[in-house]
Structures are given as structure tokens and as C-alpha cells.
Design an enzyme around this catalytic site. Structure first.
Site, PDB file in Angstrom:
ATOM      1  N   TYR A  43       0.699  -1.205  -0.176  1.00 12.92           N
ATOM      2  CA  TYR A  43      -0.230   0.292   0.189  1.00 12.92           C
ATOM      3  C   TYR A  43       0.403   1.535   0.108  1.00 12.92           C
ATOM      4  CZ  TYR A  43      -3.029   3.827   1.303  1.00 12.92           C
ATOM      5  OH  TYR A  43      -3.895   4.861   1.902  1.00 12.92           O
ATOM      6  N   ASP A  82      -1.666  -6.764   6.057  1.00 13.69           N
ATOM      7  CA  ASP A  82      -2.490  -5.984   6.109  1.00 13.69           C
ATOM      8  C   ASP A  82      -3.951  -6.454   5.497  1.00 13.69           C
ATOM      9  OD1 ASP A  82      -4.249  -4.181   5.002  1.00 13.69           O
ATOM     10  OD2 ASP A  82      -3.044  -2.474   4.598  1.00 13.69           O
ATOM     11  N   LYS A 142     -11.698   1.652   5.086  1.00 13.47           N
ATOM     12  CA  LYS A 142     -13.012   0.721   4.312  1.00 13.47           C
ATOM     13  C   LYS A 142     -13.861  -0.106   4.454  1.00 13.47           C
ATOM     14  CE  LYS A 142      -9.067   3.065   2.341  1.00 13.47           C
ATOM     15  NZ  LYS A 142      -7.716   2.077   2.426  1.00 13.47           N
TER      16      LYS A 142
HETATM   17  C1  LIG Z   1      -6.601   2.759   3.071  1.00 12.50           C
HETATM   18  C2  LIG Z   1      -5.725   1.620   3.328  1.00 12.50           C
HETATM   19  C3  LIG Z   1      -4.549   1.697   4.000  1.00 12.50           C
HETATM   20  C4  LIG Z   1      -3.835   2.791   5.294  1.00 12.50           C
HETATM   21  O1  LIG Z   1      -5.381   3.467   5.643  1.00 12.50           O
HETATM   22  P1  LIG Z   1      -5.685   4.407   6.162  1.00 12.50           P
HETATM   23  O2  LIG Z   1      -6.952   4.063   7.270  1.00 12.50           O
HETATM   24  O3  LIG Z   1      -5.863   5.167   4.735  1.00 12.50           O
HETATM   25  O4  LIG Z   1      -5.109   5.173   7.284  1.00 12.50           O
HETATM   26  C5  LIG Z   1      -3.673   0.519   4.506  1.00 12.50           C
HETATM   27  N1  LIG Z   1      -3.823  -0.347   3.460  1.00 12.50           N
HETATM   28  C6  LIG Z   1      -4.779  -0.422   2.651  1.00 12.50           C
HETATM   29  C7  LIG Z   1      -4.491  -2.014   1.948  1.00 12.50           C
HETATM   30  C8  LIG Z   1      -5.366   0.325   2.068  1.00 12.50           C
HETATM   31  O5  LIG Z   1      -6.400   0.094   1.021  1.00 12.50           O
END
Ligand SMILES: *Cc1c(COP(=O)(O)O)cnc(C)c1O
Length: 392
Positions: A114, A185, A210
Site C-alpha cells: 500500500y 494488512d 474501508k
Molecule cells: C487505505 C489503506 C490503508 C491506509 O488506511 P488509512 O485508514 O487511510 O490510514 C492501508 N492499507 C490499505 C490496503 C488501504 O487500502
């Protein structure tokens, strides 16, 4: 709301999320503890809290009951002993990574991580004496060759533009054999479709902005793991880096997550339907969707979310295509109710170095879609019409 409530293992995810335990006055929704501090009735109580003898909220940068409600839900879904809410996904990633790695350590990261995690690895960690190497984590032999000396293996299954898969169970075991911890993640799959801790991964991080939130109305994150791993986060990083989750954001997350199983079912169904039609479309050369891959890394996924990419023929004018879309709005992020589109070419120019997209096959003809909760047929009609009108 008691501090030690853990939803019984035998409950399914939907029950865990829909069923709330004892809130004050029989409320079915948790109160928002919009308070910075929690006072003590006596010196003895204060001392018991400060010494760690009694676990109770003291200050909301540490613990807050509304935030704890969110943490309990995520822990239950991930099969974790504990979880820690954070102000953003990046606060979760930075707190988790720095709870493990310190000066002199080396991190091995999946390639194509990311974007802001990559910038954390490239811009901040070297200043703290931590180095990061990148490897195709879809290739076990490559990982095994690069692991010796690494303190941490950092994963994303799948990656979020090319949707490359990784065998997280085998990777976690390999890392363990080399004395390295693993972080993944898990934002794409959500705990409903992948539970990495059950496959031996040490810490799971999420951008709760998300799918967990699901309504594009908050930026938040969470870390989940064993009680010991989360204690390390609490002891070494999170309270001092200060990226705390606010009670109101936690309340929004608890509210949003009640429909997580329903929403994920729809994202999956609609996403797969549109991905299949795109794969059959004459102007589409390939669809990058984990369901279309035979890589063994797909085995830990019990479902598919609605984020994937496709590549168009050279005759398609990509800017014209995305401008012609009406339901798919041009925008970053994903996981909310609304469908979104991002052409890879918008980021291709920025990214350079070992994480550069062109280094692992991202072309300017790749377009990423986040399939929202609109009617599938409306979304498909929008795509079909825009594709037909974008040929040079
Ligand atoms: C958006 C995103 C992040 C970061 O998250 P935030 O809430 O924007 O700090 C990390 N990993 C992935 C895969 C993402 O899409």
C-alpha cells in the site's frame, strides 16, 4: 458494557456484530463516552489503576469504553485475543511495525505494498535505522532466500492494484522458522473472508476506513493479535505515537459493522458478476481478481470483496473511459457504499523505486474498480456504455 466481555466463540460473525451486550439502561446501542478522562473515587482506586492492578479507563488516549466496544468486535471477528483501535489504518500500520522493529533491524515486505505504507518504509524507517527490502511474496523460494536476518515479514493478501496472492500460512511458518514476526494488512478481505491469525500470522492491521466502516464517513484503523502482541503495541508504540481512535469514530464503526456480513455478501456477488462480464468483454484484455487466479494464496480467502482491476485494449482511451462513467466516481479509497474508479496511470507517474508499479507489471491500461452497493445491472450498464464510447 464490561471490560472483559468476549463474544462466545460459537457465535457467528453476524450474531457477534448484531448482538450487543449489556449497555447501560438496556440500550441496544453503546453510549458514546465523549470524555477525555475518567476520574477516581479514591486514592486507592487511582493507585490500583496506575499500578495496573485494576484495568479500567484512565485517559481516552489510552482506553475509552466506546473504542473498547469496537476493539472487542474486531477481536472476535479476527479470532484475536485483543485488538487496538487507531486513528487511521496508517496509525495501525506504524504502531504495529514499530512495536516489532527497531534500530538495526531489517524488514522484508511484499512488493507492491500500500502506497503510504511504502512511504513509511522509505521515508521514516531508514531515519530510525530500520531497513526494508521488497520481495514477491507470491514466490515462497524468493521469500525464503530473503528472510535470513529479517525481524519482520510484512504482507498484504491480496495486494491492492494487481491483486497478487500470497500463501500466508506457509509464509508465517517460514518467517517463524527464521525468527521473524509477521504482520498482514487484511483490509481487502476483512475478517469475514480471511482470518490471518488462524494461519499463524502475528498481527493483523486494517484500514477500518474501508469495509469495516463501510459508509465512507470515517478514517480509522485497528490492530489485532494475541494478548501478548497487543500488549507490546500498548507498551512500546501506540499510546506514545498518539494515533488514538475517537469515541465517536468508534461508535460509527460499531454501527457500520453491524451490516458488514450483508454488505460483504453484496460486494462479493456484484463484484464477481461484473468481473466475469468484463473478462468476456472484447475491449478487456484481462481481469485482475483473486477469484480468477489459481495461485495457492487464494486458499485462505473464504470470499471476495468488491475491489479488483481490469486491463483494457490499447484502443481504449483510459481518461475518456473514466470520464464517461457516471455511477463510478473518480476517487481514492474504497469499501464504502459508492462505486469508485482509479486508473493506474494516475499513480504510475508518482511511484518510483523498488515499489514502482511498472516494476511489477502495472500498465497505464489498468483500471481499478471498487464495486459499491448500487444495483449490479446499473453498474454494468454504466461500464458497458463508457467502454463503448472510449475507443479511439
Ligand atoms: C487505505 C489503506 C490503508 C491506509 O488506511 P488509512 O485508514 O487511510 O490510514 C492501508 N492499507 C490499505 C490496503 C488501504 O487500502
Amino acid at each position: 458494557m464490561t471490560d472483559d466481555f468476549t463474544p462466545p466463540e460459537e457465535y457467528g460473525a453476524a450474531t457477534t456484530l448484531a448482538h450487543d451486550d449489556s449497555f447501560p439502561a438496556g440500550a441496544v446501542v453503546p453510549p458514546i463516552y465523549q470524555t477525555s478522562l475518567f476520574t477516581f473515587a479514591s486514592y486507592a482506586e487511582m493507585e490500583a489503576a496506575f499500578s495496573g492492578q485494576v484495568k479500567r479507563p484512565v485517559y481516552s488516549r489510552g482506553d475509552n469504553p466506546t473504542v473498547q466496544e469496537f476493539e472487542r468486535k474486531v477481536a472476535a471477528l479476527e479470532g484475536a485475543e485483543a485488538a487496538r483501535g487507531t486513528a487511521s489504518g496508517m496509525a495501525a500500520i506504524s504502531s504495529a511495525v514499530l512495536s516489532i522493529a527497531g534500530a538495526g533491524d531489517r524488514i522484508l515486505s511484499t512488493r507492491h505494498v500500500y502506497g503510504d505504507a511504502y512511504r513509511l518504509f522509505e521515508k521514516l524507517l531508514p531515519r530510525l535505522g530500520i531497513t526494508v527490502d521488497y520481495v514477491d511474496c507470491g514466490d515462497l523460494a524468493a521469500v525464503e532466500a530473503a528472510l535470513p536476518g529479517a525481524k519482520l515479514l510484512y504482507l498484504e493478501n491480496p495486494t491492492s492494484m494487481m491483486f497478487e496472492l500470497q500463501e500466508i500460512g506457509r509464509l508465517a511458518a517460514l518467517a517463524k522458522a527464521h525468527g521473524a514476526a509477521t504482520i498482514i494488512d487484511n483490509s481487502w478481505a476483512t475478517p469475514l473472508f480471511q482470518q490471518p491469525l488462524r494461519h499463524g500470522v502475528d498481527l493483523v492491521v486494517h484500514s477500518a476506513s474501508k469495509y469495516l466502516s463501510g459508509h465512507s464517513d470515517t478514517v480509522a484503523g485497528v490492530i489485532a493479535g494475541s494478548a501478548e502482541a497487543i500488549a507490546r503495541v500498548n507498551d512500546r508504540t501506540q499510546p506514545y505515537l498518539g494515533g488514538k481512535l475517537s469515541p465517536f469514530e468508534a461508535w460509527l464503526l460499531v454501527r457500520g459493522m453491524r451490516t458488514l456480513p450483508l454488505r460483504m455478501r453484496q460486494h462479493q456477488e456484484s463484484g464477481l458478476a461484473i468481473a466475469r462480464r468484463l473478462a468476456d468483454h472484447p475491449l478487456v484484455t484481462r481481469v485482475l481478481h483473486p477469484a480468477f487466479s489459481n495461485h495457492p494464496g487464494g486458499a485462505t480467502l473464504t470470499g471476495h470483496s468488491g475491489l479488483f482491476s481490469f486491463e483494457v485494449e490499447e484502443t481504449v482511451d483510459v481518461p475518456r473511459l473514466v470520464d464517461a462513467l457516471r455511477l463510478f466516481k473518480l476517487g481514492v479509497s474504497w469499501g464504502g457504499h459508492e462505486s469508485l474508479v482509479v486508473p493506474a496511470r494516475a499513480s504510475l507517474r508518482q511511484a518510483q523505486g523498488p515499489n514502482s508499479m511498472s516494476a511489477f507489471g502495472v500498465t497505464p491500461r489498468i483500471v481499478r474498480l471498487a464495486i459499491g452497493l448500487e444495483d449490479t445491472e446499473d453498474l454494468w450498464a454504466d461500464l458497458e456504455r463508457a467502454l463503448a464510447g472510449s475507443v479511439n
